[in-house]
Design a protein around this motif. Structure first.
Motif, PDB file in Angstrom:
ATOM      1  N   GLY A 199       0.717  -1.245  -0.255  1.00  0.00           N
ATOM      2  CA  GLY A 199       0.047   0.096   0.023  1.00  0.00           C
ATOM      3  C   GLY A 199       0.921   1.164  -0.093  1.00  0.00           C
ATOM      4  O   GLY A 199       1.882   1.523  -0.738  1.00  0.00           O
ATOM      5  N   ASP A 200       0.528   2.372   1.165  1.00  0.00           N
ATOM      6  CA  ASP A 200       1.133   3.344   0.928  1.00  0.00           C
ATOM      7  C   ASP A 200       2.665   3.328   1.482  1.00  0.00           C
ATOM      8  O   ASP A 200       3.379   4.451   1.426  1.00  0.00           O
ATOM      9  CB  ASP A 200       0.563   4.584   1.669  1.00  0.00           C
ATOM     10  N   GLN A 201       3.067   2.281   1.761  1.00  0.00           N
ATOM     11  CA  GLN A 201       4.400   2.021   2.390  1.00  0.00           C
ATOM     12  C   GLN A 201       5.378   1.656   1.185  1.00  0.00           C
ATOM     13  O   GLN A 201       6.425   1.566   1.402  1.00  0.00           O
ATOM     14  CB  GLN A 201       4.479   0.851   3.381  1.00  0.00           C
ATOM     15  N   LEU A 202       4.926   1.445  -0.043  1.00  0.00           N
ATOM     16  CA  LEU A 202       5.651   1.238  -1.181  1.00  0.00           C
ATOM     17  C   LEU A 202       6.079   2.529  -1.657  1.00  0.00           C
ATOM     18  O   LEU A 202       5.151   3.248  -2.251  1.00  0.00           O
ATOM     19  CB  LEU A 202       4.764   0.403  -2.043  1.00  0.00           C
ATOM     20  N   VAL A 203       7.068   3.075  -1.387  1.00  0.00           N
ATOM     21  CA  VAL A 203       7.651   4.440  -1.698  1.00  0.00           C
ATOM     22  C   VAL A 203       8.722   4.221  -2.601  1.00  0.00           C
ATOM     23  O   VAL A 203       9.775   3.618  -2.482  1.00  0.00           O
ATOM     24  CB  VAL A 203       7.907   5.185  -0.411  1.00  0.00           C
ATOM     25  N   ASP A 204       8.688   5.202  -3.567  1.00  0.00           N
ATOM     26  CA  ASP A 204       9.895   5.486  -4.584  1.00  0.00           C
ATOM     27  C   ASP A 204      11.019   5.661  -3.740  1.00  0.00           C
ATOM     28  O   ASP A 204      11.165   6.612  -3.095  1.00  0.00           O
ATOM     29  CB  ASP A 204       9.491   6.318  -5.785  1.00  0.00           C
ATOM     30  N   ILE A 205      12.312   5.169  -4.342  1.00  0.00           N
ATOM     31  CA  ILE A 205      13.445   5.408  -3.563  1.00  0.00           C
ATOM     32  C   ILE A 205      13.805   7.000  -4.070  1.00  0.00           C
ATOM     33  O   ILE A 205      14.484   7.738  -2.945  1.00  0.00           O
ATOM     34  CB  ILE A 205      14.721   4.452  -4.298  1.00  0.00           C
ATOM     35  N   GLU A 206      13.435   7.529  -4.935  1.00  0.00           N
ATOM     36  CA  GLU A 206      13.951   8.684  -5.307  1.00  0.00           C
ATOM     37  C   GLU A 206      13.291   9.864  -4.455  1.00  0.00           C
ATOM     38  O   GLU A 206      13.670  11.025  -3.801  1.00  0.00           O
ATOM     39  CB  GLU A 206      13.428   9.241  -6.618  1.00  0.00           C
ATOM     40  N   ASP A 207      11.943   9.392  -4.031  1.00  0.00           N
ATOM     41  CA  ASP A 207      11.232  10.478  -2.943  1.00  0.00           C
ATOM     42  C   ASP A 207      11.693  10.355  -1.617  1.00  0.00           C
ATOM     43  O   ASP A 207      11.871  11.393  -0.746  1.00  0.00           O
ATOM     44  CB  ASP A 207       9.835  10.047  -2.769  1.00  0.00           C
ATOM     45  N   GLN A 208      12.364   9.165  -1.243  1.00  0.00           N
ATOM     46  CA  GLN A 208      12.966   9.063   0.061  1.00  0.00           C
ATOM     47  C   GLN A 208      14.296   9.553   0.242  1.00  0.00           C
ATOM     48  O   GLN A 208      14.442  10.348   0.995  1.00  0.00           O
ATOM     49  CB  GLN A 208      12.850   7.398   0.660  1.00  0.00           C
ATOM     50  N   ILE A 209      15.056   9.443  -0.816  1.00  0.00           N
ATOM     51  CA  ILE A 209      16.263  10.234  -0.986  1.00  0.00           C
ATOM     52  C   ILE A 209      16.255  11.637  -0.978  1.00  0.00           C
ATOM     53  O   ILE A 209      16.968  12.292  -0.128  1.00  0.00           O
ATOM     54  CB  ILE A 209      17.139   9.545  -2.238  1.00  0.00           C
ATOM     55  N   ALA A 210      15.093  12.225  -1.482  1.00  0.00           N
ATOM     56  CA  ALA A 210      14.954  13.644  -1.522  1.00  0.00           C
ATOM     57  C   ALA A 210      14.654  14.026  -0.266  1.00  0.00           C
ATOM     58  O   ALA A 210      15.239  15.020   0.128  1.00  0.00           O
ATOM     59  CB  ALA A 210      13.810  13.878  -2.438  1.00  0.00           C
ATOM     60  N   THR A 211      14.090  13.390   0.640  1.00  0.00           N
ATOM     61  CA  THR A 211      13.774  13.676   1.958  1.00  0.00           C
ATOM     62  C   THR A 211      15.307  13.753   2.613  1.00  0.00           C
ATOM     63  O   THR A 211      15.508  14.552   3.594  1.00  0.00           O
ATOM     64  CB  THR A 211      12.801  12.677   2.642  1.00  0.00           C
ATOM     65  N   MET A 212      15.602  12.566   2.646  1.00  0.00           N
ATOM     66  CA  MET A 212      17.040  12.344   3.329  1.00  0.00           C
ATOM     67  C   MET A 212      18.222  13.639   3.013  1.00  0.00           C
ATOM     68  O   MET A 212      19.082  14.065   3.997  1.00  0.00           O
ATOM     69  CB  MET A 212      17.701  11.049   3.237  1.00  0.00           C
ATOM     70  N   VAL A 213      18.164  13.976   1.752  1.00  0.00           N
ATOM     71  CA  VAL A 213      19.034  14.988   1.236  1.00  0.00           C
ATOM     72  C   VAL A 213      18.706  16.223   1.948  1.00  0.00           C
ATOM     73  O   VAL A 213      19.672  17.129   2.324  1.00  0.00           O
ATOM     74  CB  VAL A 213      19.111  14.866  -0.124  1.00  0.00           C
ATOM     75  N   ALA A 214      17.338  16.496   2.155  1.00  0.00           N
ATOM     76  CA  ALA A 214      16.950  17.743   2.691  1.00  0.00           C
ATOM     77  C   ALA A 214      17.070  17.830   4.101  1.00  0.00           C
ATOM     78  O   ALA A 214      17.843  18.617   4.657  1.00  0.00           O
ATOM     79  CB  ALA A 214      15.203  17.899   2.524  1.00  0.00           C
ATOM     80  N   LEU A 215      17.024  16.471   4.785  1.00  0.00           N
ATOM     81  CA  LEU A 215      17.591  16.306   6.112  1.00  0.00           C
ATOM     82  C   LEU A 215      19.208  16.723   6.330  1.00  0.00           C
ATOM     83  O   LEU A 215      19.391  17.407   7.380  1.00  0.00           O
ATOM     84  CB  LEU A 215      17.193  15.129   6.847  1.00  0.00           C
ATOM     85  N   ARG A 216      19.870  16.244   5.453  1.00  0.00           N
ATOM     86  CA  ARG A 216      21.205  16.554   5.327  1.00  0.00           C
ATOM     87  C   ARG A 216      21.648  18.085   5.018  1.00  0.00           C
ATOM     88  O   ARG A 216      22.479  18.648   5.899  1.00  0.00           O
ATOM     89  CB  ARG A 216      22.002  15.774   4.176  1.00  0.00           C
ATOM     90  N   GLU A 217      20.793  18.717   4.369  1.00  0.00           N
ATOM     91  CA  GLU A 217      21.006  20.178   3.913  1.00  0.00           C
ATOM     92  C   GLU A 217      20.751  20.734   5.348  1.00  0.00           C
ATOM     93  O   GLU A 217      21.324  21.859   5.384  1.00  0.00           O
ATOM     94  CB  GLU A 217      20.392  20.360   2.754  1.00  0.00           C
ATOM     95  N   GLU A 218      19.516  20.355   6.154  1.00  0.00           N
ATOM     96  CA  GLU A 218      19.417  21.040   7.201  1.00  0.00           C
ATOM     97  C   GLU A 218      20.124  20.828   8.436  1.00  0.00           C
ATOM     98  O   GLU A 218      19.975  21.577   9.404  1.00  0.00           O
ATOM     99  CB  GLU A 218      17.796  20.498   7.617  1.00  0.00           C
TER     100      GLU A 218
END
Length: 302
Positions: free
Chosen positions: A141-160
């Motif tokens: 279901g909604d736990q199947l998430v594209d790696i690109e969306d997840q990595i974008a979040t982690m990159v944002a957390l890194r930038e923060e």
């Protein structure tokens, strides 16, 4: 604290982006079994540091935060210890399964915030994204998430500045390749002398100088999974070298590539000391031929 060992006796060092850590580290998951004796858990972590361990792997969902709180207290005054946590799952107290998938971008961000709080850190040195699209337990279901969306979040957390470095856990080669442009520091997958299902991921890491962090390094993590320490060839090599079978299995992993980093888990001080000594075990060509010939199977995803 006086150290009684040195990273060179723990197999040398591996570079984690901006960090250099001993190749034998500590995986803190087993500390969840010490919830009845917090002081003993803290003492074990301090013993690991005294032995030269300067890399500890954890997760907020280990013991519903208990392990992170132990590390927070044990690592006060130890600024040179690199703490690595993982996200992609959260504690699930009171339910049949102690953890639940938390793969959506907003859940990843919330998991990082909880880890920061429980570890008492302003920035987490390295955060592994634990994916959920391979293995016996696959997200739906909604736990199947594209790696690109997840990595974008982690990159944002890194930038923060909330995390310093990004890693991956329980991933296929396709996922590693798709994520690598974001600057990945390491990959964690099940891998051992008796389980080389992810040989292609290991080879990619070796060729691209990514730190390779095998979990279940001695197999046997689930029922029916072969154990390294029960293989006759491993026992024979151990007897010949004056080592234990587990030390031989761990030394074999260290021999596979210079970028291999072990996160060995235990709640026993004696076992911890045995694990750390594996970094000093030398396997000769005859031993490697015997071990490489062992028939391998497939394991499980942590």
């Amino acid at each position: 604290m006086t150290q009684t060992s040195h990273p060179t006796s723990l197999g040398g060092t591996v570079n984690f982006a901006r960090y250099s850590v001993a190749r034998v580290g500590y995986g803190a998951m087993q500390l969840r079994n010490s919830s009845g004796d917090r002081e003993a858990a803290i003492a074990l972590v301090k013993r690991a540091i005294a032995l030269g361990v300067n890399h500890i792997d954890t997760a907020e969902f280990y013991g519903d935060g208990f392990v992170n709180h132990v590390l927070r207290d044990a690592l006060r005054g130890e600024p040179d210890v690199v703490v690595v946590t993982k996200i992609g799952a959260d504690p699930n107290p009171g339910q049949e399964s102690p953890i639940r998938f938390a793969q959506r971008p907003e859940e990843l961000r919330a998991s990082v915030e909880r880890n920061l709080k429980s570890l008492g850190l302003e920035q987490i040195p390295l955060v592994n994204l634990r994916r959920a699209d391979i293995g016996p337990h696959i997200a739906k279901g909604d736990q199947l998430v594209d790696i690109e969306d997840q990595i974008a979040t982690m990159v944002a957390l890194r930038e923060e500045g909330k995390i310093a470095t990004i890693g991956l856990s329980a991933v296929s080669l396709d996922i590693v390749r798709r994520a690598s442009s974001a600057g990945i520091a390491c990959v964690q997958n099940a891998y051992s002398l008796v389980d080389r299902e992810f040989e292609d991921v290991f080879r990619f890491c070796a060729e691209t100088n990514l730190a390779w962090v095998p979990f279940f390094p001695l197999g046997g993590a689930v029922r029916g999974m072969p154990k390294v320490t029960e293989q006759p060839e491993v026992i024979a090599v151990a007897d010949r070298l004056g080592a234990t079978p587990s030390q031989v299995g761990l030394a074999w992993l260290l021999k596979q590539s210079e970028n291999t980093l072990l996160i060995l888990g235990t709640s026993s001080v004696a076992h911890l000391e045995e694990n750390c000594a594996a970094g000093s075990v030398t396997l000769d060509e005859d031993a490697m031929r015997e071990l490489d010939a062992i028939k391998v199977g497939q394991g499980a995803i942590c």
